[in-house]
Design a protein around this motif. Structure first.
Motif, PDB file in Angstrom:
ATOM      1  N   VAL A 149       0.847  -1.192   0.000  1.00 34.76           N
ATOM      2  CA  VAL A 149       0.000   0.000   0.000  1.00 34.76           C
ATOM      3  C   VAL A 149       0.885   1.245   0.000  1.00 34.76           C
ATOM      4  O   VAL A 149       1.869   1.310   0.717  1.00 34.76           O
ATOM      5  CB  VAL A 149      -1.002   0.014   1.175  1.00 34.76           C
ATOM      6  N   VAL A 150       0.532   2.163  -0.888  1.00 32.18           N
ATOM      7  CA  VAL A 150       1.174   3.476  -0.938  1.00 32.18           C
ATOM      8  C   VAL A 150       0.191   4.441  -0.298  1.00 32.18           C
ATOM      9  O   VAL A 150      -0.964   4.507  -0.715  1.00 32.18           O
ATOM     10  CB  VAL A 150       1.469   3.920  -2.389  1.00 32.18           C
ATOM     11  N   GLN A 151       0.649   5.165   0.728  1.00 34.06           N
ATOM     12  CA  GLN A 151      -0.245   6.062   1.450  1.00 34.06           C
ATOM     13  C   GLN A 151       0.229   7.511   1.353  1.00 34.06           C
ATOM     14  O   GLN A 151       1.396   7.802   1.563  1.00 34.06           O
ATOM     15  CB  GLN A 151      -0.319   5.656   2.923  1.00 34.06           C
ATOM     16  N   TYR A 152      -0.708   8.382   1.012  1.00 35.18           N
ATOM     17  CA  TYR A 152      -0.480   9.829   0.994  1.00 35.18           C
ATOM     18  C   TYR A 152      -1.349  10.461   2.072  1.00 35.18           C
ATOM     19  O   TYR A 152      -2.533  10.118   2.171  1.00 35.18           O
ATOM     20  CB  TYR A 152      -0.917  10.435  -0.349  1.00 35.18           C
ATOM     21  N   PRO A 153      -0.810  11.400   2.850  1.00 38.97           N
ATOM     22  CA  PRO A 153      -1.665  12.102   3.806  1.00 38.97           C
ATOM     23  C   PRO A 153      -2.575  13.081   3.065  1.00 38.97           C
ATOM     24  O   PRO A 153      -2.189  13.638   2.047  1.00 38.97           O
ATOM     25  CB  PRO A 153      -0.661  12.852   4.686  1.00 38.97           C
ATOM     26  N   LEU A 154      -3.783  13.263   3.575  1.00 32.76           N
ATOM     27  CA  LEU A 154      -4.715  14.243   3.027  1.00 32.76           C
ATOM     28  C   LEU A 154      -5.021  15.275   4.108  1.00 32.76           C
ATOM     29  O   LEU A 154      -4.930  14.985   5.295  1.00 32.76           O
ATOM     30  CB  LEU A 154      -6.019  13.570   2.583  1.00 32.76           C
ATOM     31  N   LYS A 155      -5.417  16.468   3.667  1.00 37.13           N
ATOM     32  CA  LYS A 155      -5.712  17.543   4.616  1.00 37.13           C
ATOM     33  C   LYS A 155      -7.085  17.402   5.267  1.00 37.13           C
ATOM     34  O   LYS A 155      -7.296  17.825   6.395  1.00 37.13           O
ATOM     35  CB  LYS A 155      -5.605  18.894   3.915  1.00 37.13           C
TER      36      LYS A 155
ATOM     37  N   LEU B  62      -4.990   8.914   1.521  1.00 39.06           N
ATOM     38  CA  LEU B  62      -5.252   8.248   0.252  1.00 39.06           C
ATOM     39  C   LEU B  62      -4.405   6.988   0.271  1.00 39.06           C
ATOM     40  O   LEU B  62      -3.190   7.063   0.480  1.00 39.06           O
ATOM     41  CB  LEU B  62      -4.835   9.148  -0.919  1.00 39.06           C
ATOM     42  N   ASN B  63      -5.032   5.836   0.119  1.00 36.56           N
ATOM     43  CA  ASN B  63      -4.325   4.556   0.081  1.00 36.56           C
ATOM     44  C   ASN B  63      -4.500   3.932  -1.291  1.00 36.56           C
ATOM     45  O   ASN B  63      -5.618   3.837  -1.791  1.00 36.56           O
ATOM     46  CB  ASN B  63      -4.882   3.593   1.133  1.00 36.56           C
ATOM     47  N   ILE B  64      -3.394   3.497  -1.871  1.00 32.70           N
ATOM     48  CA  ILE B  64      -3.439   2.794  -3.160  1.00 32.70           C
ATOM     49  C   ILE B  64      -2.886   1.394  -2.916  1.00 32.70           C
ATOM     50  O   ILE B  64      -1.756   1.237  -2.467  1.00 32.70           O
ATOM     51  CB  ILE B  64      -2.634   3.552  -4.223  1.00 32.70           C
ATOM     52  N   PHE B  65      -3.723   0.392  -3.199  1.00 34.41           N
ATOM     53  CA  PHE B  65      -3.395  -0.993  -2.897  1.00 34.41           C
ATOM     54  C   PHE B  65      -2.908  -1.736  -4.134  1.00 34.41           C
ATOM     55  O   PHE B  65      -3.527  -1.657  -5.193  1.00 34.41           O
ATOM     56  CB  PHE B  65      -4.629  -1.712  -2.333  1.00 34.41           C
ATOM     57  N   CYS B  66      -1.818  -2.486  -3.960  1.00 30.03           N
ATOM     58  CA  CYS B  66      -1.270  -3.309  -5.035  1.00 30.03           C
ATOM     59  C   CYS B  66      -1.072  -4.724  -4.508  1.00 30.03           C
ATOM     60  O   CYS B  66      -0.876  -4.926  -3.313  1.00 30.03           O
ATOM     61  CB  CYS B  66       0.089  -2.783  -5.498  1.00 30.03           C
ATOM     62  N   VAL B  67      -1.122  -5.694  -5.408  1.00 30.24           N
ATOM     63  CA  VAL B  67      -0.750  -7.065  -5.084  1.00 30.24           C
ATOM     64  C   VAL B  67       0.528  -7.329  -5.860  1.00 30.24           C
ATOM     65  O   VAL B  67       0.563  -7.168  -7.094  1.00 30.24           O
ATOM     66  CB  VAL B  67      -1.853  -8.073  -5.486  1.00 30.24           C
ATOM     67  N   VAL B  68       1.595  -7.688  -5.146  1.00 31.30           N
ATOM     68  CA  VAL B  68       2.914  -7.863  -5.775  1.00 31.30           C
ATOM     69  C   VAL B  68       3.501  -9.216  -5.405  1.00 31.30           C
ATOM     70  O   VAL B  68       3.110  -9.829  -4.415  1.00 31.30           O
ATOM     71  CB  VAL B  68       3.885  -6.724  -5.356  1.00 31.30           C
ATOM     72  N   THR B  69       4.482  -9.644  -6.205  1.00 34.65           N
ATOM     73  CA  THR B  69       5.105 -10.930  -5.938  1.00 34.65           C
ATOM     74  C   THR B  69       6.459 -10.796  -5.236  1.00 34.65           C
ATOM     75  O   THR B  69       6.744 -11.534  -4.324  1.00 34.65           O
ATOM     76  CB  THR B  69       5.284 -11.737  -7.236  1.00 34.65           C
ATOM     77  N   GLU B  70       7.271  -9.880  -5.642  1.00 32.42           N
ATOM     78  CA  GLU B  70       8.592  -9.722  -5.020  1.00 32.42           C
ATOM     79  C   GLU B  70       8.596  -8.421  -4.216  1.00 32.42           C
ATOM     80  O   GLU B  70       8.674  -7.335  -4.783  1.00 32.42           O
ATOM     81  CB  GLU B  70       9.683  -9.715  -6.082  1.00 32.42           C
TER      82      GLU B  70
ATOM     83  N   ARG C  71       7.360  12.463 -10.541  1.00 33.29           N
ATOM     84  CA  ARG C  71       7.055  13.637  -9.710  1.00 33.29           C
ATOM     85  C   ARG C  71       5.630  13.579  -9.140  1.00 33.29           C
ATOM     86  O   ARG C  71       4.886  14.554  -9.193  1.00 33.29           O
ATOM     87  CB  ARG C  71       7.271  14.922 -10.498  1.00 33.29           C
ATOM     88  N   LEU C  72       5.286  12.421  -8.593  1.00 28.72           N
ATOM     89  CA  LEU C  72       3.960  12.227  -8.018  1.00 28.72           C
ATOM     90  C   LEU C  72       4.029  12.278  -6.491  1.00 28.72           C
ATOM     91  O   LEU C  72       3.773  11.288  -5.800  1.00 28.72           O
ATOM     92  CB  LEU C  72       3.352  10.907  -8.516  1.00 28.72           C
ATOM     93  N   ASP C  73       4.395  13.444  -5.977  1.00 28.37           N
ATOM     94  CA  ASP C  73       4.450  13.711  -4.527  1.00 28.37           C
ATOM     95  C   ASP C  73       5.210  12.639  -3.746  1.00 28.37           C
ATOM     96  O   ASP C  73       4.805  12.232  -2.657  1.00 28.37           O
ATOM     97  CB  ASP C  73       3.029  13.868  -3.961  1.00 28.37           C
ATOM     98  N   TYR C  74       6.337  12.231  -4.289  1.00 28.19           N
ATOM     99  CA  TYR C  74       7.186  11.199  -3.681  1.00 28.19           C
ATOM    100  C   TYR C  74       7.594  11.564  -2.256  1.00 28.19           C
ATOM    101  O   TYR C  74       7.765  10.685  -1.410  1.00 28.19           O
ATOM    102  CB  TYR C  74       8.419  11.004  -4.573  1.00 28.19           C
ATOM    103  N   THR C  75       7.729  12.850  -1.966  1.00 27.19           N
ATOM    104  CA  THR C  75       8.219  13.295  -0.657  1.00 27.19           C
ATOM    105  C   THR C  75       7.157  13.237   0.436  1.00 27.19           C
ATOM    106  O   THR C  75       7.402  13.673   1.561  1.00 27.19           O
ATOM    107  CB  THR C  75       8.762  14.732  -0.741  1.00 27.19           C
ATOM    108  N   ARG C  76       5.980  12.682   0.138  1.00 25.74           N
ATOM    109  CA  ARG C  76       4.906  12.596   1.143  1.00 25.74           C
ATOM    110  C   ARG C  76       4.438  11.173   1.399  1.00 25.74           C
ATOM    111  O   ARG C  76       3.521  10.947   2.191  1.00 25.74           O
ATOM    112  CB  ARG C  76       3.706  13.437   0.676  1.00 25.74           C
ATOM    113  N   ILE C  77       5.047  10.182   0.766  1.00 25.11           N
ATOM    114  CA  ILE C  77       4.506   8.818   0.821  1.00 25.11           C
ATOM    115  C   ILE C  77       5.017   7.979   1.990  1.00 25.11           C
ATOM    116  O   ILE C  77       6.090   8.211   2.532  1.00 25.11           O
ATOM    117  CB  ILE C  77       4.771   8.036  -0.479  1.00 25.11           C
ATOM    118  N   LYS C  78       4.186   6.994   2.305  1.00 28.23           N
ATOM    119  CA  LYS C  78       4.584   5.871   3.145  1.00 28.23           C
ATOM    120  C   LYS C  78       4.257   4.623   2.328  1.00 28.23           C
ATOM    121  O   LYS C  78       3.249   4.596   1.614  1.00 28.23           O
ATOM    122  CB  LYS C  78       3.778   5.808   4.444  1.00 28.23           C
ATOM    123  N   ILE C  79       5.101   3.617   2.437  1.00 30.32           N
ATOM    124  CA  ILE C  79       4.847   2.334   1.777  1.00 30.32           C
ATOM    125  C   ILE C  79       4.878   1.253   2.847  1.00 30.32           C
ATOM    126  O   ILE C  79       5.802   1.209   3.658  1.00 30.32           O
ATOM    127  CB  ILE C  79       5.905   2.029   0.689  1.00 30.32           C
ATOM    128  N   ALA C  80       3.866   0.401   2.834  1.00 27.46           N
ATOM    129  CA  ALA C  80       3.802  -0.700   3.796  1.00 27.46           C
ATOM    130  C   ALA C  80       3.373  -1.968   3.064  1.00 27.46           C
ATOM    131  O   ALA C  80       2.742  -1.898   2.011  1.00 27.46           O
ATOM    132  CB  ALA C  80       2.821  -0.372   4.907  1.00 27.46           C
TER     133      ALA C  80
END
Length: 120
Positions: A8-14, A62-70, A86-95
């Protein structure tokens, strides 16, 4: 068949009322990740959600969910795609979390040092 993971890629929202920019960001990130993951056969985008955090109703994400193998390769790919695009890389969390198991997400990357907490 190799093991699968939720990523999951997470972006904070206001606020809970997401802006036009938030919707644009969600659409672009999903589009770029779908193409990039498919190109290297690592997985796919499984959807997104936007709104209040379950753990803290005063925070929004904002959470974006992916299913990955590696897991490690996928994390590196996601970070590179978001940074290069340049998609707001400086604000993300990945889990990540093992696919098909009821566990909690483990934070694998945060936009700044010292951030250790992750929740949906």
């Amino acid at each position: 068949m190799s093991e699968k993971f939720w990523l999951v890629v997470q972006y904070p929202l206001k606020s809970a009322k997401s802006s036009q920019r938030d919707h644009w960001l969600r659409d672009k990130v999903m589009e770029y990740l779908e193409i990039s993951l498919a190109d290297v056969n690592l997985g796919y985008v499984d959807g997104s959600d936007m709104g209040q955090c379950i753990s803290d109703p005063k925070k929004y994400a904002l959470n974006i969910f992916c299913v990955v193998t590696e897991e490690e390769r996928s994390i590196a790919l996601v970070k590179r795609v978001l940074k290069d695009s340049r998609l707001d890389y400086t604000r993300i969390k990945i889990a990540t979390m093992p696919y098909g198991k009821e566990e909690t997400y483990t934070l694998k990357y945060a936009y700044k040092k010292g951030v250790t907490d992750f929740s949906l």
